[in-house]
Every structure is written in C-alpha cells, then in structure tokens.
Design a protein around this motif. Structure first.
Motif, PDB file in Angstrom:
ATOM      1  N   THR A 147      -7.324  17.192 -24.468  1.00 52.31           N
ATOM      2  CA  THR A 147      -8.285  16.750 -25.294  1.00 52.31           C
ATOM      3  C   THR A 147      -7.471  14.888 -25.774  1.00 52.31           C
ATOM      4  OG1 THR A 147      -9.536  19.251 -25.370  1.00 52.31           O
ATOM      5  CG2 THR A 147     -10.246  16.977 -26.947  1.00 52.31           C
ATOM      6  N   LEU A 148      -7.124  15.382 -26.929  1.00 49.08           N
ATOM      7  CA  LEU A 148      -6.447  14.046 -28.026  1.00 49.08           C
ATOM      8  C   LEU A 148      -6.374  12.970 -26.884  1.00 49.08           C
ATOM      9  CD1 LEU A 148      -4.537  16.173 -30.876  1.00 49.08           C
ATOM     10  CD2 LEU A 148      -7.070  15.069 -30.679  1.00 49.08           C
ATOM     11  N   PRO A 149      -5.663  13.342 -26.200  1.00 47.56           N
ATOM     12  CA  PRO A 149      -4.975  11.771 -25.367  1.00 47.56           C
ATOM     13  C   PRO A 149      -6.498  11.251 -24.818  1.00 47.56           C
ATOM     14  CG  PRO A 149      -3.793  12.953 -24.930  1.00 47.56           C
ATOM     15  CD  PRO A 149      -4.997  14.275 -25.429  1.00 47.56           C
ATOM     16  N   LEU A 150      -7.580  12.034 -24.145  1.00 46.44           N
ATOM     17  CA  LEU A 150      -8.296  11.821 -23.674  1.00 46.44           C
ATOM     18  C   LEU A 150      -9.616  10.578 -24.821  1.00 46.44           C
ATOM     19  CD1 LEU A 150     -10.778  11.572 -21.155  1.00 46.44           C
ATOM     20  CD2 LEU A 150     -11.209  13.909 -21.775  1.00 46.44           C
ATOM     21  N   LEU A 151      -9.317  11.707 -25.771  1.00 43.40           N
ATOM     22  CA  LEU A 151      -9.660  11.494 -27.205  1.00 43.40           C
ATOM     23  C   LEU A 151     -10.069   9.633 -27.474  1.00 43.40           C
ATOM     24  CD1 LEU A 151     -12.366  11.880 -28.968  1.00 43.40           C
ATOM     25  CD2 LEU A 151     -10.485  12.793 -30.525  1.00 43.40           C
ATOM     26  N   GLY A 152      -8.415   9.661 -27.401  1.00 48.19           N
ATOM     27  CA  GLY A 152      -8.346   8.369 -27.919  1.00 48.19           C
ATOM     28  C   GLY A 152      -8.924   7.408 -26.467  1.00 48.19           C
ATOM     29  N   GLN A 153      -8.526   7.529 -25.230  1.00 46.12           N
ATOM     30  CA  GLN A 153      -9.033   6.468 -24.961  1.00 46.12           C
ATOM     31  C   GLN A 153     -10.745   6.225 -25.390  1.00 46.12           C
ATOM     32  OE1 GLN A 153      -7.294   5.028 -21.762  1.00 46.12           O
ATOM     33  NE2 GLN A 153      -5.605   6.084 -23.375  1.00 46.12           N
ATOM     34  N   LEU A 154     -11.200   7.428 -24.916  1.00 51.41           N
ATOM     35  CA  LEU A 154     -12.732   6.717 -25.678  1.00 51.41           C
ATOM     36  C   LEU A 154     -13.183   6.001 -26.429  1.00 51.41           C
ATOM     37  CD1 LEU A 154     -14.303  11.032 -24.983  1.00 51.41           C
ATOM     38  CD2 LEU A 154     -14.516   8.463 -23.389  1.00 51.41           C
ATOM     39  N   VAL A 155     -11.864   6.368 -27.626  1.00 44.63           N
ATOM     40  CA  VAL A 155     -12.618   5.505 -28.468  1.00 44.63           C
ATOM     41  C   VAL A 155     -11.816   4.173 -28.455  1.00 44.63           C
ATOM     42  CG1 VAL A 155     -11.040   5.245 -30.945  1.00 44.63           C
ATOM     43  CG2 VAL A 155     -11.652   7.768 -30.809  1.00 44.63           C
ATOM     44  N   LEU A 156     -10.757   4.184 -27.376  1.00 47.24           N
ATOM     45  CA  LEU A 156     -10.276   2.087 -27.199  1.00 47.24           C
ATOM     46  C   LEU A 156     -11.299   1.718 -26.230  1.00 47.24           C
ATOM     47  CD1 LEU A 156      -7.182   2.552 -26.615  1.00 47.24           C
ATOM     48  CD2 LEU A 156      -7.885   1.997 -28.616  1.00 47.24           C
ATOM     49  N   ALA A 157     -11.919   2.732 -25.675  1.00 50.19           N
ATOM     50  CA  ALA A 157     -12.634   1.881 -24.838  1.00 50.19           C
ATOM     51  C   ALA A 157     -13.929   1.885 -25.707  1.00 50.19           C
ATOM     52  CB  ALA A 157     -13.445   3.569 -23.483  1.00 50.19           C
ATOM     53  N   GLU A 158     -14.793   2.448 -26.197  1.00 58.30           N
ATOM     54  CA  GLU A 158     -16.142   2.292 -27.648  1.00 58.30           C
ATOM     55  C   GLU A 158     -16.266   0.911 -28.174  1.00 58.30           C
ATOM     56  OE1 GLU A 158     -20.113   2.598 -29.012  1.00 58.30           O
ATOM     57  OE2 GLU A 158     -19.050   3.440 -26.901  1.00 58.30           O
ATOM     58  N   LEU A 159     -14.064   0.773 -29.129  1.00 57.85           N
ATOM     59  CA  LEU A 159     -13.860  -0.317 -29.295  1.00 57.85           C
ATOM     60  C   LEU A 159     -14.045  -1.185 -29.009  1.00 57.85           C
ATOM     61  CD1 LEU A 159     -10.885   1.401 -32.122  1.00 57.85           C
ATOM     62  CD2 LEU A 159     -12.819   0.587 -32.337  1.00 57.85           C
ATOM     63  N   ARG A 160     -13.601  -1.421 -27.585  1.00 60.86           N
ATOM     64  CA  ARG A 160     -13.278  -2.909 -26.474  1.00 60.86           C
ATOM     65  C   ARG A 160     -15.089  -3.468 -26.841  1.00 60.86           C
ATOM     66  NH1 ARG A 160     -10.070  -0.120 -23.413  1.00 60.86           N
ATOM     67  NH2 ARG A 160      -7.991  -0.205 -23.715  1.00 60.86           N
ATOM     68  N   ARG A 161     -15.642  -2.485 -26.437  1.00 62.09           N
ATOM     69  CA  ARG A 161     -17.362  -2.640 -25.770  1.00 62.09           C
ATOM     70  C   ARG A 161     -18.102  -3.646 -27.210  1.00 62.09           C
ATOM     71  NH1 ARG A 161     -22.120  -0.811 -28.169  1.00 62.09           N
ATOM     72  NH2 ARG A 161     -20.533   0.391 -29.090  1.00 62.09           N
ATOM     73  N   MET A 162     -17.089  -2.825 -28.324  1.00 59.77           N
ATOM     74  CA  MET A 162     -18.064  -3.589 -29.918  1.00 59.77           C
ATOM     75  C   MET A 162     -17.281  -4.837 -29.925  1.00 59.77           C
ATOM     76  SD  MET A 162     -17.747   0.078 -32.605  1.00 59.77           S
ATOM     77  CE  MET A 162     -18.429   0.995 -32.430  1.00 59.77           C
ATOM     78  N   ILE A 163     -16.547  -4.951 -29.601  1.00 62.47           N
ATOM     79  CA  ILE A 163     -15.246  -6.233 -30.028  1.00 62.47           C
ATOM     80  C   ILE A 163     -16.327  -7.127 -28.647  1.00 62.47           C
ATOM     81  CG2 ILE A 163     -12.595  -7.899 -29.549  1.00 62.47           C
ATOM     82  CD1 ILE A 163     -11.895  -4.541 -30.958  1.00 62.47           C
ATOM     83  N   ARG A 164     -16.051  -7.339 -28.048  1.00 58.00           N
ATOM     84  CA  ARG A 164     -16.895  -7.971 -26.545  1.00 58.00           C
ATOM     85  C   ARG A 164     -18.685  -7.990 -26.977  1.00 58.00           C
ATOM     86  NH1 ARG A 164     -13.866  -4.725 -22.085  1.00 58.00           N
ATOM     87  NH2 ARG A 164     -10.937  -5.324 -21.820  1.00 58.00           N
TER      88      ARG A 164
END
Length: 265
Positions: A17-34
C-alpha cells in the motif's frame, strides 16, 4: 493406475500500500506542477495579491495591536488553500471523470480510497509549499515573520482545516462537467474569499455579507489563523464548524462518487 496431480492455485498479489500511495502522490504532484495555470493560481496569485495589498501595509498595526503583515499572510495563505482545493479537486476530478481516467482506475485493482488519499496527500504537500513560498516572500520583501513554533502551528492548523474545502472540491468534481466545474470552482473561490474577509476586513463589507460569513468553511479556516496571530482563544468553535462541514460535505462527495460509479462514468 491414475495419478492425481495437485492443482496449484495462486492468489493474486497486491502491491504494498505505502509504495503505491507514494507513486500516486508523485503522479498527482507532477500533474499539478506541469499545469502552469494551476501553479500560477495557487502559488503565483497569493504572492501577487500580497505584493499589491499587503506590502504597503505590513508595518501597520490593527486596533488590537496585531501586525497587519502577519494578519494578511494568514488571509492570503487561506486563499491559496481554498483555490487549491477548488481546482485540484473540483475542475481536475471532473476532467478525470469525463476523460475516462476514473473509469480506468476503477477497472484496475486499485481501491478508490487509496486513489483519493493520494490526491489529498499531494494537495496537502503542494499546500505546504504554497504556504512556505508565501511566508518566504513576506519575510524577504516585507520583513514579516513569525516565531518558529507559532508559524509551524498556524501552518499545521490551516492544512488540517483545509480538509472540508477538499470535500467541497470533490463534490464539485463528481457533480459537475469539466467546463462547468472550472466556472463553479472559480465562482465559489472568489465568493468565499470575499465573503470570509480574506481580501477585505469583514467590518468593511455589507451587513448581509457579515451575517453570512460565519456559515462559510473558509471563514472558520481563516479564523483559526487570525485568532492564533491575535493570541486569542475560541478556536474550538471553529474546529467544531470545520468538523461538521467535513462530515456533511464528505457524505455528499461519497454519494456523488457512488452515483457517478453507477452511471459507469
């Protein structure tokens, strides 16, 4: 003679769960920054507003002897959190619904709560960056500062108190179309900002606005920071209001999500 060959059954393995959650958070942050418009609205506009309306008055004092600069930092910090909640969870979720992304996520072995948790954690991380940028700008450009402990406490309270605004954004995202969601998010963000006294003191606004302000979640979020700056108590009342908004808006968002899921969007 018949030989029985044991049949091996395999149980599908789920990703931790935690690694998957980390990937989701990173993907969402990339979406915001881009997304330059999103970054400008949540990072740039609070800095611009503080530069225009805050810097000329940072060295003044309120009637209670409180620094106007500190007061305005809280006001525009609250505005940045409100804007992020409306656009990250309002317009963005509506676009993901109709664009087929949520349909793909539902087909994948990914629990919906984990998907939403990833968006919430990413929003809180981005909000922390926004508050930090605003504070650094106020400190460097206007000499506005907080004691370390007080500044961290105010930032923590604002981030925690942002939860009902996120729930409101989810309601917009699951109930509106992408085009209308952007408009609704913008209208709500502006009306709640002015109606809560974030851009102008409430005592300078019409009486009807002053009477409606205590019923807005953004008002109680701002009050958490303002009362901390003024060294006053009474924050329990504002926490109670924010908790009530979280329950009501959270239930509405959950109902809207289930309705959208039943429609196969």
């Amino acid at each position: 003679m018949t030989t029985l060959t044991p049949t091996l059954t395999t149980t599908p393995r789920r990703a931790p769960t935690l690694p998957l959650l980390g990937q989701l958070v990173l993907a969402e942050l990339r979406r915001m920054i881009r997304n330059p418009m999103f970054a400008m609205g949540t990072l740039g506009f609070p800095l611009i507003f503080f530069a225009l309306f805050g810097l000329p008055n940072v060295h003044e004092k309120t009637d209670a002897g409180v620094s106007v600069g500190q007061y305005l930092l809280v006001s525009f910090g609250t505005y940045s959190l409100l804007s992020l909640a409306m656009f990250s969870f309002g317009a963005a979720v509506a676009a993901e619904r109709t664009g087929g992304w949520l349909r793909l996520m539902r087909a994948a072995p990914l629990p919906a709560p984990l998907y939403l948790t990833g968006k919430v954690v990413a929003a809180l991380c981005f909000s922390a960056v926004s508050l930090t940028a605003l504070y650094l700008f106020g400190h460097v450009a206007g000499g506005v500062t907080f004691p370390l402990g007080e500044g961290l406490r105010i930032a923590g309270e604002l981030l925690l108190g942002m939860i009902p605004l996120i729930a409101l954004g989810l309601c917009i995202g699951f109930l509106a179309t992408p085009t209308s969601a952007s408009v609704v998010a913008q209208i709500i963000s502006v009306l709640m900002s002015f109606g809560s006294g974030l851009f102008m003191p409430l005592d300078q606004l019409p009486k009807v606005v002053q009477n409606l302000a205590p019923y807005l979640p953004s008002y109680h979020l701002g009050q958490l920071g303002w009362t901390a700056v003024e060294g006053q108590g009474g924050s329990a009342v504002h926490w109670a209001w924010l908790a009530g908004y979280t329950v009501v808006l959270g239930l509405l968002a959950a109902w809207a999500y289930r309705r959208d899921e039943a429609r196969g969007q």
